[in-house]
Design a protein around this motif. Sequence first.
Motif, PDB file in Angstrom:
ATOM      1  N   GLY A 163      53.032  37.500  52.017  1.00 31.07           N
ATOM      2  CA  GLY A 163      53.149  39.091  52.792  1.00 31.07           C
ATOM      3  C   GLY A 163      53.649  39.909  51.502  1.00 31.07           C
ATOM      4  O   GLY A 163      53.568  40.882  51.579  1.00 31.07           O
ATOM      5  N   ARG A 164      54.076  39.179  50.511  1.00 25.17           N
ATOM      6  CA  ARG A 164      54.611  39.959  49.015  1.00 25.17           C
ATOM      7  C   ARG A 164      53.603  39.572  47.961  1.00 25.17           C
ATOM      8  O   ARG A 164      53.281  40.724  47.383  1.00 25.17           O
ATOM      9  N   PHE A 165      53.043  38.738  47.727  1.00 24.68           N
ATOM     10  CA  PHE A 165      52.310  38.303  46.596  1.00 24.68           C
ATOM     11  C   PHE A 165      50.611  38.069  47.105  1.00 24.68           C
ATOM     12  O   PHE A 165      50.482  37.563  48.246  1.00 24.68           O
ATOM     13  N   THR A 166      49.935  38.692  46.244  1.00 24.06           N
ATOM     14  CA  THR A 166      48.495  38.686  46.303  1.00 24.06           C
ATOM     15  C   THR A 166      47.546  38.105  45.413  1.00 24.06           C
ATOM     16  O   THR A 166      47.842  38.450  44.345  1.00 24.06           O
ATOM     17  N   ILE A 167      46.884  37.085  45.574  1.00 23.09           N
ATOM     18  CA  ILE A 167      46.021  36.743  44.641  1.00 23.09           C
ATOM     19  C   ILE A 167      44.726  37.028  44.587  1.00 23.09           C
ATOM     20  O   ILE A 167      44.075  37.217  45.779  1.00 23.09           O
ATOM     21  N   SER A 168      44.065  37.260  43.497  1.00 22.45           N
ATOM     22  CA  SER A 168      42.641  37.986  43.404  1.00 22.45           C
ATOM     23  C   SER A 168      42.005  37.599  42.234  1.00 22.45           C
ATOM     24  O   SER A 168      42.422  37.051  41.269  1.00 22.45           O
ATOM     25  N   ARG A 169      40.611  37.667  42.103  1.00 20.62           N
ATOM     26  CA  ARG A 169      39.949  37.392  40.977  1.00 20.62           C
ATOM     27  C   ARG A 169      38.638  38.462  40.684  1.00 20.62           C
ATOM     28  O   ARG A 169      38.228  38.899  41.577  1.00 20.62           O
ATOM     29  N   ASP A 170      38.504  38.396  39.421  1.00 20.75           N
ATOM     30  CA  ASP A 170      37.503  39.369  39.037  1.00 20.75           C
ATOM     31  C   ASP A 170      36.413  38.658  38.272  1.00 20.75           C
ATOM     32  O   ASP A 170      36.553  38.089  37.120  1.00 20.75           O
ATOM     33  N   ASN A 171      35.474  38.086  38.932  1.00 18.51           N
ATOM     34  CA  ASN A 171      34.438  36.997  38.291  1.00 18.51           C
ATOM     35  C   ASN A 171      33.835  37.654  36.912  1.00 18.51           C
ATOM     36  O   ASN A 171      33.380  36.895  36.230  1.00 18.51           O
ATOM     37  N   ALA A 172      33.302  38.852  37.146  1.00 17.22           N
ATOM     38  CA  ALA A 172      32.864  39.604  36.186  1.00 17.22           C
ATOM     39  C   ALA A 172      33.540  39.424  34.593  1.00 17.22           C
ATOM     40  O   ALA A 172      33.330  39.400  33.559  1.00 17.22           O
ATOM     41  N   LYS A 173      34.902  39.539  35.064  1.00 19.11           N
ATOM     42  CA  LYS A 173      35.888  39.264  33.765  1.00 19.11           C
ATOM     43  C   LYS A 173      36.543  38.088  33.663  1.00 19.11           C
ATOM     44  O   LYS A 173      37.458  37.722  32.748  1.00 19.11           O
ATOM     45  N   ASN A 174      36.195  37.314  34.301  1.00 21.40           N
ATOM     46  CA  ASN A 174      36.802  35.673  34.000  1.00 21.40           C
ATOM     47  C   ASN A 174      38.350  35.933  34.394  1.00 21.40           C
ATOM     48  O   ASN A 174      39.273  35.104  33.478  1.00 21.40           O
ATOM     49  N   THR A 175      38.875  36.622  35.054  1.00 18.26           N
ATOM     50  CA  THR A 175      40.387  36.953  35.221  1.00 18.26           C
ATOM     51  C   THR A 175      40.898  36.844  36.773  1.00 18.26           C
ATOM     52  O   THR A 175      39.999  37.284  37.645  1.00 18.26           O
ATOM     53  N   VAL A 176      41.906  36.255  36.589  1.00 21.16           N
ATOM     54  CA  VAL A 176      42.588  36.162  38.159  1.00 21.16           C
ATOM     55  C   VAL A 176      43.981  36.926  37.814  1.00 21.16           C
ATOM     56  O   VAL A 176      44.616  37.003  37.066  1.00 21.16           O
ATOM     57  N   TYR A 177      44.161  37.601  39.003  1.00 26.31           N
ATOM     58  CA  TYR A 177      45.563  38.252  39.096  1.00 26.31           C
ATOM     59  C   TYR A 177      46.325  37.817  40.123  1.00 26.31           C
ATOM     60  O   TYR A 177      45.872  37.098  41.165  1.00 26.31           O
ATOM     61  N   LEU A 178      47.536  38.129  39.981  1.00 18.90           N
ATOM     62  CA  LEU A 178      48.914  37.872  40.793  1.00 18.90           C
ATOM     63  C   LEU A 178      49.555  39.307  41.043  1.00 18.90           C
ATOM     64  O   LEU A 178      50.267  39.326  40.192  1.00 18.90           O
TER      65      LEU A 178
END
Length: 118
Positions: A65-80
């Motif tokens: 509910g506070r943290f969200t993980i995502s990814r951008d495969n075109a950039k080979n990058t994962v975010y938190l």
Amino acid sequence: QVQLVESGGGLVQAGGSLRLSCAASGRFSSSYDMGWFRQAPGKERYLVCTIRRSGSTWCADSVKGRFTISRDNAKNTVYLQMNSLKTEDTAVYYCAAKADSRRSWESWGQGTQVTVSS
């Protein structure tokens, strides 16, 4: 060999937000599962959030509910994306990757410090 480089850590006041990034290179592909771990001083490293090759995500109850993980495969990058930060979120945050969901995490970044002040 997969290389992971985290960025985006820093000092923030309680209630604030930060976004961590993890850039992957080398023998990396979008089929890898990715995860964020954290380790506070004197404590074990533990898993915070994961995102699978399918895009499905999971986060620990302590951050749900506070943290969200995502990814951008075109950039080979994962975010938190970390919102409503608490002092207990203070830790070194590590990015990790694995090619097979059934296996242990095999590649690690160097970590980025997140400090939440009261």
